[in-house]
Write a protein that holds these residues in place. Structure first.
Motif, PDB file in Angstrom:
ATOM      1  N   ASN A   2       0.833  -1.197   0.000  1.00  0.00           N
ATOM      2  CA  ASN A   2       0.000   0.000   0.000  1.00  0.00           C
ATOM      3  C   ASN A   2       0.877   1.260   0.000  1.00  0.00           C
ATOM      4  OD1 ASN A   2      -1.847   1.970   0.423  1.00  0.00           O
ATOM      5  ND2 ASN A   2      -2.954   0.858   2.005  1.00  0.00           N
ATOM      6  N   HIS A   3       0.462   2.253  -0.737  1.00  0.00           N
ATOM      7  CA  HIS A   3       1.261   3.472  -0.826  1.00  0.00           C
ATOM      8  C   HIS A   3       1.466   4.158   0.509  1.00  0.00           C
ATOM      9  CE1 HIS A   3      -0.180   3.702  -5.267  1.00  0.00           C
ATOM     10  NE2 HIS A   3       0.721   2.776  -5.075  1.00  0.00           N
ATOM     11  N   VAL A   4       0.459   4.074   1.352  1.00  0.00           N
ATOM     12  CA  VAL A   4       0.570   4.756   2.642  1.00  0.00           C
ATOM     13  C   VAL A   4       1.855   4.348   3.364  1.00  0.00           C
ATOM     14  CG1 VAL A   4      -0.532   5.227   4.837  1.00  0.00           C
ATOM     15  CG2 VAL A   4      -1.931   4.722   2.859  1.00  0.00           C
ATOM     16  N   GLU A   5       2.206   3.100   3.249  1.00  0.00           N
ATOM     17  CA  GLU A   5       3.387   2.612   3.968  1.00  0.00           C
ATOM     18  C   GLU A   5       4.659   3.313   3.516  1.00  0.00           C
ATOM     19  OE1 GLU A   5       3.040   0.832   6.617  1.00  0.00           O
ATOM     20  OE2 GLU A   5       0.894   0.810   6.190  1.00  0.00           O
ATOM     21  N   PHE A   6       4.763   3.551   2.217  1.00  0.00           N
ATOM     22  CA  PHE A   6       5.894   4.328   1.710  1.00  0.00           C
ATOM     23  C   PHE A   6       5.976   5.669   2.425  1.00  0.00           C
ATOM     24  CE2 PHE A   6       5.944   1.883  -2.400  1.00  0.00           C
ATOM     25  CZ  PHE A   6       7.293   1.601  -2.390  1.00  0.00           C
ATOM     26  N   PHE A   7       4.831   6.343   2.441  1.00  0.00           N
ATOM     27  CA  PHE A   7       4.850   7.697   2.978  1.00  0.00           C
ATOM     28  C   PHE A   7       5.067   7.712   4.477  1.00  0.00           C
ATOM     29  CE2 PHE A   7       2.227   8.138  -0.938  1.00  0.00           C
ATOM     30  CZ  PHE A   7       3.217   8.761  -1.675  1.00  0.00           C
ATOM     31  N   LYS A   8       4.533   6.724   5.162  1.00  0.00           N
ATOM     32  CA  LYS A   8       4.805   6.635   6.595  1.00  0.00           C
ATOM     33  C   LYS A   8       6.306   6.474   6.836  1.00  0.00           C
ATOM     34  CE  LYS A   8       0.533   4.709   8.520  1.00  0.00           C
ATOM     35  NZ  LYS A   8      -0.098   3.494   9.055  1.00  0.00           N
ATOM     36  N   ALA A   9       6.918   5.655   6.039  1.00  0.00           N
ATOM     37  CA  ALA A   9       8.356   5.436   6.196  1.00  0.00           C
ATOM     38  C   ALA A   9       9.134   6.735   6.017  1.00  0.00           C
ATOM     39  CB  ALA A   9       8.839   4.391   5.208  1.00  0.00           C
ATOM     40  N   LEU A  10       8.633   7.588   5.151  1.00  0.00           N
ATOM     41  CA  LEU A  10       9.332   8.839   4.860  1.00  0.00           C
ATOM     42  C   LEU A  10       8.904   9.992   5.772  1.00  0.00           C
ATOM     43  CD1 LEU A  10       9.194   8.606   0.972  1.00  0.00           C
ATOM     44  CD2 LEU A  10      11.183   8.172   2.415  1.00  0.00           C
ATOM     45  N   SER A  11       7.986   9.721   6.665  1.00  0.00           N
ATOM     46  CA  SER A  11       7.435  10.777   7.531  1.00  0.00           C
ATOM     47  C   SER A  11       8.229  10.971   8.800  1.00  0.00           C
ATOM     48  CB  SER A  11       6.011  10.428   7.954  1.00  0.00           C
ATOM     49  OG  SER A  11       5.172  10.334   6.863  1.00  0.00           O
ATOM     50  N   ASN A  12       9.503  10.837   8.734  1.00  0.00           N
ATOM     51  CA  ASN A  12      10.308  10.947   9.950  1.00  0.00           C
ATOM     52  C   ASN A  12      11.663  11.542   9.604  1.00  0.00           C
ATOM     53  OD1 ASN A  12      12.548   9.591  11.671  1.00  0.00           O
ATOM     54  ND2 ASN A  12      10.739   9.535  12.967  1.00  0.00           N
ATOM     55  N   LYS A  13      11.989  12.581  10.308  1.00  0.00           N
ATOM     56  CA  LYS A  13      13.219  13.334  10.099  1.00  0.00           C
ATOM     57  C   LYS A  13      14.449  12.432  10.085  1.00  0.00           C
ATOM     58  CE  LYS A  13      14.327  16.094  13.526  1.00  0.00           C
ATOM     59  NZ  LYS A  13      15.649  16.503  14.056  1.00  0.00           N
ATOM     60  N   THR A  14      14.516  11.589  11.098  1.00  0.00           N
ATOM     61  CA  THR A  14      15.686  10.724  11.214  1.00  0.00           C
ATOM     62  C   THR A  14      15.789   9.750  10.050  1.00  0.00           C
ATOM     63  OG1 THR A  14      15.570  10.851  13.617  1.00  0.00           O
ATOM     64  CG2 THR A  14      16.853   9.068  12.684  1.00  0.00           C
ATOM     65  N   ARG A  15      14.662   9.175   9.668  1.00  0.00           N
ATOM     66  CA  ARG A  15      14.709   8.223   8.553  1.00  0.00           C
ATOM     67  C   ARG A  15      15.088   8.916   7.257  1.00  0.00           C
ATOM     68  NH1 ARG A  15      10.274   5.806  11.502  1.00  0.00           N
ATOM     69  NH2 ARG A  15       8.748   6.758  10.120  1.00  0.00           N
ATOM     70  N   LEU A  16      14.603  10.122   7.059  1.00  0.00           N
ATOM     71  CA  LEU A  16      15.017  10.872   5.871  1.00  0.00           C
ATOM     72  C   LEU A  16      16.509  11.152   5.917  1.00  0.00           C
ATOM     73  CD1 LEU A  16      12.184  13.493   5.171  1.00  0.00           C
ATOM     74  CD2 LEU A  16      12.596  11.312   4.057  1.00  0.00           C
ATOM     75  N   GLN A  17      16.998  11.444   7.108  1.00  0.00           N
ATOM     76  CA  GLN A  17      18.430  11.708   7.253  1.00  0.00           C
ATOM     77  C   GLN A  17      19.248  10.472   6.881  1.00  0.00           C
ATOM     78  OE1 GLN A  17      19.741  12.442  11.269  1.00  0.00           O
ATOM     79  NE2 GLN A  17      21.850  12.862  10.649  1.00  0.00           N
ATOM     80  N   ILE A  18      18.804   9.323   7.341  1.00  0.00           N
ATOM     81  CA  ILE A  18      19.501   8.080   7.023  1.00  0.00           C
ATOM     82  C   ILE A  18      19.550   7.866   5.510  1.00  0.00           C
ATOM     83  CG2 ILE A  18      19.365   5.567   7.167  1.00  0.00           C
ATOM     84  CD1 ILE A  18      18.211   5.915  10.005  1.00  0.00           C
ATOM     85  N   LEU A  19      18.404   8.030   4.873  1.00  0.00           N
ATOM     86  CA  LEU A  19      18.354   7.842   3.420  1.00  0.00           C
ATOM     87  C   LEU A  19      19.297   8.810   2.727  1.00  0.00           C
ATOM     88  CD1 LEU A  19      14.514   7.360   2.960  1.00  0.00           C
ATOM     89  CD2 LEU A  19      16.302   5.617   2.734  1.00  0.00           C
ATOM     90  N   ASN A  20      19.357  10.001   3.258  1.00  0.00           N
ATOM     91  CA  ASN A  20      20.234  10.996   2.666  1.00  0.00           C
ATOM     92  C   ASN A  20      21.705  10.653   2.855  1.00  0.00           C
ATOM     93  OD1 ASN A  20      21.546  14.003   2.779  1.00  0.00           O
ATOM     94  ND2 ASN A  20      19.856  13.813   1.347  1.00  0.00           N
TER      95      ASN A  20
END
Lengths: 99, 99
Positions: A2-20
DNA sequence: CAAAGATATCGATAATTCTCGATATGTAAA
DNA sequence: TTTACATATCGAGAATTATCGATATCTTTG
């Protein structure tokens, strides 16, 4: 998935930082043996860089992996994580076409 | 705006549904006067379709508007909301380039 | 196999989000 | 200007998420 799960995963500062951080490993992490980051970066290095607890980082990495945004490779006692660029591409397409 | 806010806005089944409904208004909502959805769809119609409370839908629309994913136009006692396709395009680009 | 290091999982608490009902505000019509 | 309808805002409880410390598991080495 489900698409929502993608966006939930990206809805966090720290997780975005990790990806970056994983975007240019050479730039952010201590050198690996043979200087290659082919398999990715190990949990400990990511943890040191981000500063949160080992358990939190481990959970976040595991969550990101479940969404497919990163992949995990176990090598000995280390788990190396790296970005799955295809998933990002697919996500961009989803936003353009399906959302 | 911080990217996290985009993703938070998209991290909800109902909000994704609303965005999806707004993609083809003619298909999902009762016809407007003059058959045009130029300004968008009013809150009440969206609420009926989605089924949650009026207050919840109003808040969600307001939230989506704050992120720029939709725009609001007040006409008389109605507020019409419609998608801002540019924002979706921009978001796709963010995912491809900046994430 | 025991010890040590790396990662994963568990249980808990605080913070945030979801959703509602009640009410306030804004606008048009009587 | 009273009434009625459409939307917005507020306060609250339930559900979910963020993050931690403690501990369990897995892997290598002695």
């Amino acid at each position: 998935m489900n698409h929502v799960e993608f966006f939930k995963a990206l809805s966090n500062k720290t997780r975005l930082q990790i990806l970056n951080l994983l975007k240019e490993p050479e730039k952010h992490f201590p050198p690996q043996e043979k200087g290659a980051y082919d398999a990715g970066v190990c949990v400990g290095h990511i943890q040191q860089k981000v500063g949160l607890t080992q358990s939190t980082i481990s959970e976040y990495l595991s969550l990101l992996q479940r969404t497919g945004l990163i992949t995990a490779t176990r090598v000995g006692q280390w788990t190396y994580y790296k970005r799955n660029e295809e998933a990002f591409q697919k996500l961009a397409e989803i936003i353009q076409k399906e959302l």
